[in-house]
Design an enzyme around this catalytic site. Structure first.
Site, PDB file in Angstrom:
ATOM      1  CG  ASN A  48      26.017   5.203  18.182  1.00 56.66           C
ATOM      2  OD1 ASN A  48      26.982   5.778  18.677  1.00 56.66           O
ATOM      3  ND2 ASN A  48      25.372   4.241  18.815  1.00 56.66           N
TER       4      ASN A  48
ATOM      5  CG  HIS B 110      25.532   8.082  23.147  1.00 55.49           C
ATOM      6  ND1 HIS B 110      26.361   8.252  22.062  1.00 55.49           N
ATOM      7  CD2 HIS B 110      25.060   6.800  23.080  1.00 55.49           C
ATOM      8  CE1 HIS B 110      26.390   7.128  21.375  1.00 55.49           C
ATOM      9  NE2 HIS B 110      25.609   6.241  21.971  1.00 55.49           N
TER      10      HIS B 110
ATOM     11  CB  CYS C 276      28.191   5.444  24.100  1.00 50.87           C
ATOM     12  SG  CYS C 276      28.193   4.243  22.745  1.00 50.87           S
TER      13      CYS C 276
END
Length: 334
Positions: free
Chosen positions: A290, A260, A121
């Site tokens: 996500n 993120h 990420c």
């Protein structure tokens, strides 16, 4: 924890941004038919209502191509003179050739370097840090950085703790060397790693352990959600404060925070602990979920499209996740 902090003093600028998400939508209502969950439960814990899912014959490279095309359409920029390509992904079609090499071939770029990188990420920010450094060194002048994921292809849709989170998407930016009149976009950067916690979030199909900790080898994402949450809400605010302090800034000096996008509970906690208002935070979680390495460029593109980000704004981009790794970048939008 090992820390690395640096500042950029040359004139590297971000000159173009684009993004792409697949057409298929997987809603919370759809997930209610697949696992024991509910829209209310998912929204309370994640802030996600739907996520985009790649088609069966749509892969990471396809998402990369689409994001680059969108970037070109929005900016009028071409990529035929790019001299390096970096793709951040944990879900490549093939480990070799790299996704970056696939992008080079797709767009017929005649002479450039190409490499994939994996920082989960935090991968897109890693790519931007590398691009800024390569341009600062004078070795390259125009670098294409892409964050792309097809996480749906490595998600266990019988595991309600992970399948509610992840979606697919890609974002692309051009980083170029500015001229004598340009202001550098890159103000400062920071990297932190807690590798001893790597077993809390991983994907493996080969090794049966991380250090002394046994792990699953299904090839799917495995996450200890509580442990990752605790790490994120403690370590990430510390990292953000360190990055700001190193560059003589405070939370109030940031015009837009683009983190993120793991889930809203983490983002809300990070904002509370750092003093960065949620109102100045860019998220796309509600509709994309996500998307790991793709989440920051997708959010950046969204904020540019709707006019929130303006010339001269000071941005804080911050990626964190598998590794466990976190990377931050301060930008002045030019």
């Amino acid at each position: 924890m090992q820390a690395s902090v640096s500042s950029f003093h040359t004139k590297a600028i971000i000159s173009a941004v684009g993004a792409y998400v697949p057409k298929r939508i997987l809603s919370n209502a759809d997930l209610e038919q697949m696992v024991e969950t509910s829209d209310e439960w998912i929204m309370q814990r994640t802030g996600i209502r739907e996520r985009r899912i790649a088609a069966e014959d749509e892969f990471c490279s396809d998402l990369c191509f689409a994001a680059v095309r969108n970037m070109m359409e929005q900016s009028g920029k071409e990529v035929d003179d790019v001299d390096y390509i970096l793709v951040a992904t944990t879900t490549p079609d093939t480990f070799f050739p790299s996704m970056a090499a696939r992008v080079q071939a797709e767009f017929g770029i005649r002479q450039c370097g190409a490499a994939d990188l994996n920082a989960a990420c935090a991968g897109f920010i890693t790519g931007l840090q590398m691009a800024g450094g390569l341009i600062a060194s004078g070795a390259f002048r125009k670098i294409l950085v892409i964050g792309a994921e097809t996480l749906s292809k490595i998600t266990d849709y019988t595991d309600r703790t992970t399948c509610i989170l992840f979606g697919d998407g890609a974002g692309a930016v051009l980083v170029e060397a500015g001229d004598a009149q340009s202001e550098s976009s890159f103000l400062g950067t920071l990297s932190l790693t807690d590798g001893a916690e790597g077993h809390q979030l991983y994907r493996s199909s080969l090794s049966a352990s991380i250090g002394e900790v046994p792990i699953e080898t299904t090839g799917n994402i495995v996450q200890n959600g509580r442990a990752v949450y605790r790490w994120a809400v403690s370590r990430v605010p510390e990292g953000i404060e360190q990055l700001l302090k190193q560059n003589g800034l405070a939370a109030a000096d940031i015009d837009w925070f683009i983190p993120h996008n793991p889930n809203m509970r983490i983002i809300d906690s990070v904002c509370e602990k750092t003093g960065i208002p949620v109102s100045k935070t860019v998220t796309t979680l509600l509709h994309t979920g996500n998307t790991s390495a793709a989440s920051i460029p997708i959010a950046l593109d969204s904020a540019l499209r709707d006019g929130r980000i303006r010339k001269g704004d000071r941005l804080l981009l911050y990626g964190f996740g598998g590794g466990l790794t976190q990377n931050g970048l301060l930008l002045r939008w030019e």
